[in-house]
Structure formats: structure tokens, C-alpha cells
Design a protein around this motif. Structure first.
Motif, PDB file in Angstrom:
ATOM      1  N   VAL A 193       0.849  -1.193   0.000  1.00 53.34           N
ATOM      2  CA  VAL A 193       0.000   0.000   0.000  1.00 53.34           C
ATOM      3  C   VAL A 193       0.885   1.242   0.000  1.00 53.34           C
ATOM      4  O   VAL A 193       1.763   1.398   0.841  1.00 53.34           O
ATOM      5  N   ASP A 194       0.660   2.103  -0.968  1.00 52.20           N
ATOM      6  CA  ASP A 194       1.317   3.402  -1.028  1.00 52.20           C
ATOM      7  C   ASP A 194       0.375   4.344  -1.776  1.00 52.20           C
ATOM      8  O   ASP A 194      -0.773   3.980  -2.069  1.00 52.20           O
ATOM      9  N   LYS A 195       0.837   5.533  -2.081  1.00 58.12           N
ATOM     10  CA  LYS A 195      -0.062   6.488  -2.728  1.00 58.12           C
ATOM     11  C   LYS A 195      -0.485   6.018  -4.123  1.00 58.12           C
ATOM     12  O   LYS A 195      -1.618   6.267  -4.548  1.00 58.12           O
ATOM     13  N   ALA A 196       0.396   5.331  -4.837  1.00 56.62           N
ATOM     14  CA  ALA A 196       0.016   4.815  -6.152  1.00 56.62           C
ATOM     15  C   ALA A 196      -1.089   3.769  -6.021  1.00 56.62           C
ATOM     16  O   ALA A 196      -2.027   3.746  -6.826  1.00 56.62           O
ATOM     17  N   TYR A 197      -0.984   2.919  -5.024  1.00 53.98           N
ATOM     18  CA  TYR A 197      -2.023   1.902  -4.775  1.00 53.98           C
ATOM     19  C   TYR A 197      -3.375   2.573  -4.542  1.00 53.98           C
ATOM     20  O   TYR A 197      -4.392   2.198  -5.149  1.00 53.98           O
ATOM     21  N   GLY A 198      -3.412   3.561  -3.657  1.00 53.11           N
ATOM     22  CA  GLY A 198      -4.664   4.228  -3.351  1.00 53.11           C
ATOM     23  C   GLY A 198      -5.218   4.993  -4.542  1.00 53.11           C
ATOM     24  O   GLY A 198      -6.428   4.969  -4.803  1.00 53.11           O
ATOM     25  N   LEU A 199      -4.331   5.656  -5.284  1.00 52.08           N
ATOM     26  CA  LEU A 199      -4.794   6.397  -6.445  1.00 52.08           C
ATOM     27  C   LEU A 199      -5.336   5.488  -7.533  1.00 52.08           C
ATOM     28  O   LEU A 199      -6.266   5.855  -8.256  1.00 52.08           O
ATOM     29  N   ASN A 200      -4.780   4.295  -7.671  1.00 56.88           N
ATOM     30  CA  ASN A 200      -5.335   3.325  -8.628  1.00 56.88           C
ATOM     31  C   ASN A 200      -6.820   3.100  -8.361  1.00 56.88           C
ATOM     32  O   ASN A 200      -7.635   3.083  -9.285  1.00 56.88           O
ATOM     33  N   HIS A 201      -7.157   2.913  -7.089  1.00 56.88           N
ATOM     34  CA  HIS A 201      -8.560   2.700  -6.717  1.00 56.88           C
ATOM     35  C   HIS A 201      -9.417   3.918  -7.070  1.00 56.88           C
ATOM     36  O   HIS A 201     -10.494   3.792  -7.663  1.00 56.88           O
ATOM     37  N   SER A 224       6.092   6.838  -5.580  1.00 54.84           N
ATOM     38  CA  SER A 224       5.296   5.846  -6.323  1.00 54.84           C
ATOM     39  C   SER A 224       4.267   6.508  -7.224  1.00 54.84           C
ATOM     40  O   SER A 224       4.069   6.079  -8.368  1.00 54.84           O
ATOM     41  N   MET A 225       3.624   7.569  -6.771  1.00 51.82           N
ATOM     42  CA  MET A 225       2.595   8.200  -7.604  1.00 51.82           C
ATOM     43  C   MET A 225       3.217   9.051  -8.713  1.00 51.82           C
ATOM     44  O   MET A 225       2.664   9.156  -9.811  1.00 51.82           O
ATOM     45  N   LEU A 226       4.366   9.671  -8.455  1.00 51.56           N
ATOM     46  CA  LEU A 226       5.012  10.460  -9.507  1.00 51.56           C
ATOM     47  C   LEU A 226       5.475   9.577 -10.651  1.00 51.56           C
ATOM     48  O   LEU A 226       5.431   9.981 -11.821  1.00 51.56           O
ATOM     49  N   ARG A 227       5.888   8.359 -10.340  1.00 53.08           N
ATOM     50  CA  ARG A 227       6.363   7.449 -11.387  1.00 53.08           C
ATOM     51  C   ARG A 227       5.260   7.069 -12.370  1.00 53.08           C
ATOM     52  O   ARG A 227       5.530   6.838 -13.548  1.00 53.08           O
ATOM     53  N   LEU A 228       4.014   6.992 -11.894  1.00 53.65           N
ATOM     54  CA  LEU A 228       2.912   6.554 -12.746  1.00 53.65           C
ATOM     55  C   LEU A 228       2.162   7.699 -13.412  1.00 53.65           C
ATOM     56  O   LEU A 228       1.436   7.487 -14.386  1.00 53.65           O
ATOM     57  N   ALA A 229       2.309   8.902 -12.900  1.00 56.81           N
ATOM     58  CA  ALA A 229       1.515  10.033 -13.380  1.00 56.81           C
ATOM     59  C   ALA A 229       1.878  10.423 -14.808  1.00 56.81           C
ATOM     60  O   ALA A 229       3.007  10.195 -15.281  1.00 56.81           O
ATOM     61  N   GLY A 230       0.890  11.031 -15.508  1.00 56.55           N
ATOM     62  CA  GLY A 230       1.187  11.622 -16.805  1.00 56.55           C
ATOM     63  C   GLY A 230       2.293  12.645 -16.680  1.00 56.55           C
ATOM     64  O   GLY A 230       3.212  12.712 -17.500  1.00 56.55           O
ATOM     65  N   VAL A 231       2.222  13.447 -15.611  1.00 56.93           N
ATOM     66  CA  VAL A 231       3.309  14.358 -15.242  1.00 56.93           C
ATOM     67  C   VAL A 231       3.548  14.225 -13.745  1.00 56.93           C
ATOM     68  O   VAL A 231       2.624  14.426 -12.946  1.00 56.93           O
ATOM     69  N   GLY A 232       4.752  13.885 -13.378  1.00 59.37           N
ATOM     70  CA  GLY A 232       5.135  13.831 -11.972  1.00 59.37           C
ATOM     71  C   GLY A 232       5.924  15.069 -11.620  1.00 59.37           C
ATOM     72  O   GLY A 232       6.971  15.338 -12.231  1.00 59.37           O
ATOM     73  N   VAL A 233       5.435  15.824 -10.630  1.00 62.61           N
ATOM     74  CA  VAL A 233       6.051  17.103 -10.263  1.00 62.61           C
ATOM     75  C   VAL A 233       6.669  17.010  -8.869  1.00 62.61           C
ATOM     76  O   VAL A 233       5.990  16.643  -7.901  1.00 62.61           O
TER      77      VAL A 233
END
Length: 269
Positions: A193-201, A224-233
């Protein structure tokens, strides 16, 4: 590319060093919501610590969502409806309490209405109490009687936590996720569980693709979420590890409306 969603970390990103949302930042986030852009607050804070920021950004009017406990719980702000959640194994708080006592560190677990202190309350717990609005409550034994716990935190000087982190990570490798949001917090959430996991949901529920998302953060738990984002800031004030994976690093920090810079660059048609 038209981006449909802005995801904001809170501390060090959408708030300044005094934990306040600057007025220029607030107005900029409200304006893009008025134009139909969705906003999600993704934080290591418990829900009660996220609600004041959501209120400042007028989520009640626009219907934004919050992601609490570093991805372990998603909530629809307007209704306070839980969209998903994942708790720690029941034995983990008690074991972490014993680890903290053994190493002379602080430790607490987030409960619905308090911070359950498994050790003598320290200045780090008091700081979190002020930020989250949750009182510190002494729990001599966290091995039994707790409700579901989404996150525990070990507290102490950053250098001590940095030394201990590999040992804790190996010991609980198959049960929990361990990371820093602040140097003085070693945070423990359910495995994988991390921010990418939660954002997937949340993004699946909102029918938004990762490529349509701009994610902003400043610390290790945002990687984790910056790696998956269209743009990670990554914010100018962010850690170097985050900047290495970011697509864009702001020229302004969190004390100088860095999020306004992001909105002007990626959400101005």
C-alpha cells in the motif's frame, strides 16, 4: 495533452512551512475546479488532518476525494463515504510498540479519534496531534483491544530512524510497507500500500487514466505516484530522490506558491 486531474500531497507541497494553504494557491486550485479539473489530496495524514485542507480548497462544492494514510484509505469528501480501505495485520501495532521501546524511540497508531501512543508521548507526537487535530491517548498495551489500524508511526531523530529502517524493513518484509514522509517519522502501512495503490482505486472509480493526471509531491512517500503520473512534479523544496523520478521540478517552493506555477504550466489552456 489535456490533464483532467491534479493530485496534491499536503505537507511541503500544497501547504507552506506553517502548514497553511497560501491564498494564491487556494484560489488557483479553486479556479481549475471551476473549469472541471478534479483534485485529489493524497497525504500521509489521517482523514481528520486532511479535512481542513479539503475545506479550504472547497471540496464540498466541487466533490473532491482524499487519500489518507499514504494510500490505505480513500474517502469522498462531501459525503465522508469510505471508498476503500486496507488495515494493518492485527498483531503489528503491538510488535511495533515493543520494537520502539527496545530502541528508545516513540511509537503511535492512528485510531479514528486519537493517536494511540504506545510509548511516552514525545514532541513528534505532539506535533502530529496539532496538525491532525487528534489528541494523544496513552495505550500501555497495543497488542489487544484496538480497532482496525491503517497506519503506525515510529518517531525519533532522523538519523536514528535511518539506521533502524533497514532492520525493521527486513523483519516485516512480507507484512508491511515502510517509508518516510518526514525525517522524524518512519511510517508503517499495509503491505503493497502506497499512494500509487490508493490512487489506482480512486482513478478507476473516477474513470480517469494515469496519463491524464498531474501528481505533485515533495518527499519519499510521493515517489510511487510520480512514477505513474502523466506528469510527476517534485517541489523545489523536495528531496533529491523524488526529483530524480520527476518529470518537472518547480522553480518555486511550497512557501512561494509552487503549486500555482504547476497549474499555470499544465492546466492553462
Amino acid at each position: 495533452m489535456r490533464y483532467r486531474m491534479l493530485v496534491l500531497d499536503i505537507d511541503g507541497t500544497s501547504t507552506n512551512s506553517q502548514k497553511e494553504v497560501l491564498e494564491e494557491t487556494r484560489q488557483a486550485v479553486i479556479r481549475i475546479q471551476e473549469k472541471g479539473v478534479g483534485v485529489i489530496l493524497a497525504s500521509g495524514r489521517p482523514p481528520q488532518g486532511v479535512y481542513p485542507v479539503a475545506e479550504a480548497l472547497e471540496f464540498g462544492r466541487f466533490g473532491g476525494c482524499i487519500l489518507a494514510f499514504n494510500g490505505a484509505k480513500g474517502i469522498e469528501y462531501k459525503t465522508r463515504r469510505c471508498l476503500f480501505e486496507k488495515a494493518l495485520p492485527a498483531h503489528i501495532p503491538g510488535q511495533l510498540q515493543r520494537e520502539a521501546r527496545k530502541h528508545g524511540l516513540g511509537m503511535f497508531a492512528y485510531l479514528p479519534d486519537s493517536l494511540a501512543a504506545g510509548t511516552e508521548p514525545d514532541s513528534y507526537m505532539e506535533l502530529e496531534s496539532r496538525i491532525s487535530g487528534l489528541p494523544v491517548e496513552a495505550w500501555p498495551d497495543l497488542s489487544a483491544g484496538l480497532p482496525s489500524v491503517h497506519e503506525c508511526v515510529l518517531t525519533g531523530p532522523g538519523e536514528e530512524l535511518e539506521i533502524l529502517e533497514p532492520t525493521i524493513a527486513r523483519r516485516y518484509l512480507h507484512e508491511v510497507q515502510i517509508f518516510h514522509s518526514e525525517p522524524y517519522f518512519l511510517e508503517v502501512t499495509p503491505k503493497n500500500v502506497d499512494k500509487a495503490y490508493g490512487l489506482n482505486h480512486l482513478l478507476r472509480r473516477l474513470n480517469v487514466g494515469w496519463e491524464e493526471v498531474v501528481c505533485c509531491g515533495d518527499s519519499f512517500n510521493d515517489i510511487s505516484m510520480l512514477r505513474l503520473a502523466g506528469v510527476g512534479v517534485a517541489m523545489k523544496n523536495g528531496c533529491e530522490e523524488l526529483k530524480l523520478v520527476a518529470d518537472y521540478v518547480t522553480e518555486q517552493d511550497n512557501n512561494h506558491n509552487g503549486i500555482v506555477e504547476v497549474i499555470r504550466r499544465f492546466f492553462t489552456s
